[in-house]
Design an enzyme around this catalytic site. Structure first.
Site, short mmCIF file in Angstrom:
data_model
loop_
_atom_site.label_atom_id
_atom_site.label_comp_id
_atom_site.label_asym_id
_atom_site.label_seq_id
_atom_site.Cartn_x
_atom_site.Cartn_y
_atom_site.Cartn_z
N GLY A 11 0.84 -1.20 0.00
CA GLY A 11 0.00 0.00 0.00
C GLY A 11 0.87 1.24 0.00
O GLY A 11 1.98 1.23 -0.56
N GLY A 14 4.21 0.88 2.34
CA GLY A 14 4.99 -0.27 1.83
C GLY A 14 5.65 0.08 0.51
O GLY A 14 6.84 -0.18 0.29
N ALA A 131 2.01 9.43 2.53
CA ALA A 131 1.87 8.94 1.15
C ALA A 131 0.45 8.46 0.94
O ALA A 131 -0.22 8.08 1.90
CB ALA A 131 2.85 7.80 0.92
N ARG A 133 -2.25 6.42 -2.19
CA ARG A 133 -2.33 5.73 -3.47
C ARG A 133 -3.19 6.52 -4.43
O ARG A 133 -4.29 6.93 -4.07
CB ARG A 133 -2.96 4.35 -3.27
CG ARG A 133 -1.99 3.37 -2.65
CD ARG A 133 -2.62 2.03 -2.50
NE ARG A 133 -3.44 1.99 -1.29
CZ ARG A 133 -4.12 0.93 -0.90
NH1 ARG A 133 -4.12 -0.16 -1.64
NH2 ARG A 133 -4.83 0.95 0.19
N LYS A 184 2.25 10.26 19.77
CA LYS A 184 1.54 10.32 18.49
C LYS A 184 0.09 9.89 18.69
O LYS A 184 -0.84 10.48 18.13
CB LYS A 184 2.27 9.44 17.47
CG LYS A 184 1.64 9.34 16.10
CD LYS A 184 2.33 10.22 15.09
CE LYS A 184 1.62 10.35 13.76
NZ LYS A 184 1.46 9.11 13.03
P1 NAD Z 1 -2.53 1.02 2.99
O1 NAD Z 1 -3.94 0.60 3.21
O2 NAD Z 1 -2.22 2.00 1.92
O3 NAD Z 1 -1.63 -0.26 2.72
C1 NAD Z 1 -1.77 -1.46 3.43
C2 NAD Z 1 -1.55 -2.58 2.43
O4 NAD Z 1 -1.44 -3.81 3.15
C3 NAD Z 1 -2.71 -2.75 1.44
O5 NAD Z 1 -2.18 -2.77 0.13
C4 NAD Z 1 -3.30 -4.11 1.82
O6 NAD Z 1 -3.84 -4.80 0.71
C5 NAD Z 1 -2.06 -4.80 2.36
N1 NAD Z 1 -2.35 -5.98 3.18
C6 NAD Z 1 -3.22 -6.11 4.21
N2 NAD Z 1 -3.20 -7.37 4.68
C7 NAD Z 1 -2.31 -8.06 3.93
C8 NAD Z 1 -1.87 -9.40 3.90
N3 NAD Z 1 -2.37 -10.30 4.75
N4 NAD Z 1 -0.96 -9.77 2.99
C9 NAD Z 1 -0.45 -8.86 2.10
N5 NAD Z 1 -0.84 -7.57 2.07
C10 NAD Z 1 -1.75 -7.18 2.97
O7 NAD Z 1 -1.99 1.54 4.40
P2 NAD Z 1 -0.88 2.64 4.69
O8 NAD Z 1 -1.47 3.98 4.51
O9 NAD Z 1 0.37 2.29 3.98
O10 NAD Z 1 -0.71 2.45 6.26
C11 NAD Z 1 0.03 1.39 6.85
C12 NAD Z 1 0.27 1.77 8.32
O11 NAD Z 1 1.12 2.90 8.34
C13 NAD Z 1 -1.01 2.20 9.05
O12 NAD Z 1 -0.99 1.77 10.38
C14 NAD Z 1 -0.97 3.71 8.98
O13 NAD Z 1 -1.66 4.35 10.05
C15 NAD Z 1 0.53 3.95 9.10
N6 NAD Z 1 0.95 5.24 8.51
C16 NAD Z 1 0.59 5.58 7.25
C17 NAD Z 1 1.01 6.79 6.72
C18 NAD Z 1 0.63 7.21 5.32
O14 NAD Z 1 0.91 8.35 4.94
N7 NAD Z 1 0.02 6.37 4.50
C19 NAD Z 1 1.81 7.65 7.50
C20 NAD Z 1 2.18 7.27 8.79
C21 NAD Z 1 1.73 6.05 9.29
O1 KPL Z 2 -0.97 12.21 12.28
C1 KPL Z 2 -1.93 12.89 11.99
C2 KPL Z 2 -3.05 12.23 11.27
O2 KPL Z 2 -3.77 12.88 10.52
O3 KPL Z 2 -3.17 11.00 11.45
C3 KPL Z 2 -1.99 14.32 12.43
C4 KPL Z 2 -1.67 15.22 11.24
C5 KPL Z 2 -0.94 14.57 13.52
C6 KPL Z 2 -3.32 14.69 13.00
O4 KPL Z 2 -3.62 13.96 14.15
#
Ligand code: NAD
Ligand code: KPL
Length: 305
Positions: A11, A14, A131, A133, A184
């Site tokens: 995702g 990743g 990030a 998609r 956080k």
């Molecule tokens: P996302 O939904 O974009 O990606 C998760 C991916 O994992 C999906 O493609 C899903 O199909 C895959 N997946 C789930 N179960 C699976 C399995 N059993 N086998 C293979 N693939 C599997 O999520 P994300 O936004 O990348 O977030 C991931 C974590 O990172 C979350 O906890 C989120 O809160 C944290 N996070 C995300 C961001 C961001 O900007 N996206 C920033 C900080 C923290």
């Molecule tokens: O991390 C965040 C989120 O949107 O998940 C901020 C920007 C800190 C807001 O709680």
């Protein structure tokens, strides 16, 4: 030849990690859900990372969880609610001394995964990178940030942090990763649910100053009772700073709800409320906030856990 990074979950985060590692010639492989996803991925021919408006293509090799190659280093990049199940699918492939890097937001999923694979070293991460998609196998690097990594049981930094430096992934080893994760979580609890309930950008909470301040008071009490005084320090000031600095953004939870995706509520507000029950704290506004959010999600037909 350095150790291969297996990335579980292609995702947003990743892909952000896999593409930057691949760009630095660090060996990396994706683990996709099943054969259908693998076929779709192979048809697309790789991952695309969009950075500063420019798209770059990376043909990162991929496999399914039941591939036989041992796993030495595993980046868990799925949502908190998927982490345990995803790790269970590859647990038998973990080599002795394997290391897992857990990117999940909130708290709860990391300990659950660590308990599931006691033979492995589990490194918890907290990231401010952003990030999203904008298509299948395509991710936009939206917000440059920082990732803190740490091991609650072992303070020594792993040698492979040099792979992250080579890949240009800004990071720092933290000996107090739980404090970072709690801080956080508290920020997310004070901001995200209210942005959903008031249907506003982060800056919209400037009009709900009292509600935010009351929550910060209760969250401060909770953090102190949970043995996290450093995470509690000047919490309200920090929440107000983030609201101001990210005024034009929608919180991640607001984005999830808006896109009709499951939220990580159980690992944020849910985790906080359970911790407050465990410590027999009376935090009425935090509990009401959770009930209001659960009701709201149910009304929208979204999962409330
Ligand atoms: P996302 O939904 O974009 O990606 C998760 C991916 O994992 C999906 O493609 C899903 O199909 C895959 N997946 C789930 N179960 C699976 C399995 N059993 N086998 C293979 N693939 C599997 O999520 P994300 O936004 O990348 O977030 C991931 C974590 O990172 C979350 O906890 C989120 O809160 C944290 N996070 C995300 C961001 C961001 O900007 N996206 C920033 C900080 C923290
Ligand atoms: O991390 C965040 C989120 O949107 O998940 C901020 C920007 C800190 C807001 O709680």
């Amino acid at each position: 030849m350095s150790t291969t990074w297996h990335v579980l979950g292609a995702g947003s985060l990743g892909t952000l990690w896999a593409t930057r590692l691949a760009r630095a010639a660090v060996p990396v492989r994706l683990i996709l859900r099943d054969t259908a996803r693998l076929q779709a991925y192979e048809t697309a021919g790789g991952l695309t990372l969009v950075e500063h408006g420019e798209a770059q293509h990376y043909p990162v090799p991929a496999e399914t969880p039941d591939s036989i190659e041992p796993i030495n280093r595993l980046l868990i990049a799925c949502k908190a609610y998927d982490a345990e199940k995803a790790v269970a699918q590859v647990a038998s492939r973990l080599a002795p001394g394997a290391e897992l890097i857990l990117l999940q937001n909130g708290l709860g999923s990391q300990d659950a995964v660590a308990a599931q694979v006691p033979q492995a070293r589990c490194i918890y991460a907290s990231s401010t990178e952003g990030a999203f998609r904008d298509g299948d196998w395509r991710v936009v690097f939206a917000g440059h940030g920082f990732t803190w990594l740490g091991d609650v049981g072992h303070p020594v930094a792993p040698i492979w942090l040099e792979d992250l430096s080579a890949a240009g992934i800004p990071h720092e080893w933290s000996t107090d990763i739980l404090t970072r994760l709690w801080r956080k979580l508290a920020l997310n609890c004070a901001i995200n649910p209210l942005t959903v309930l008031h249907d506003c950008r982060n800056g919209g909470l400037q009009e709900h100053h009292c509600e935010v301040a009351t929550l910060c008071g209760e969250l401060t009490e909770l953090l102190e009772r949970c043995g996290q005084p450093a995470a509690a320090e000047n919490l309200q000031q920090e929440v107000e700073r983030v609201i101001h600095a990210t005024a034009a953004n929608y919180s991640s939870m607001h984005q999830d709800v808006n896109n009709r995706r499951r939220t990580e509520i159980s690992y944020l507000l849910g985790y906080a409320c359970k911790a407050s029950d465990r410590h027999k704290l009376n935090l009425p506004h935090l509990n009401q906030l959770q009930q209001r959010l659960v009701t709201h999600l149910k009304r929208l037909g979204l999962p409330s856990d």
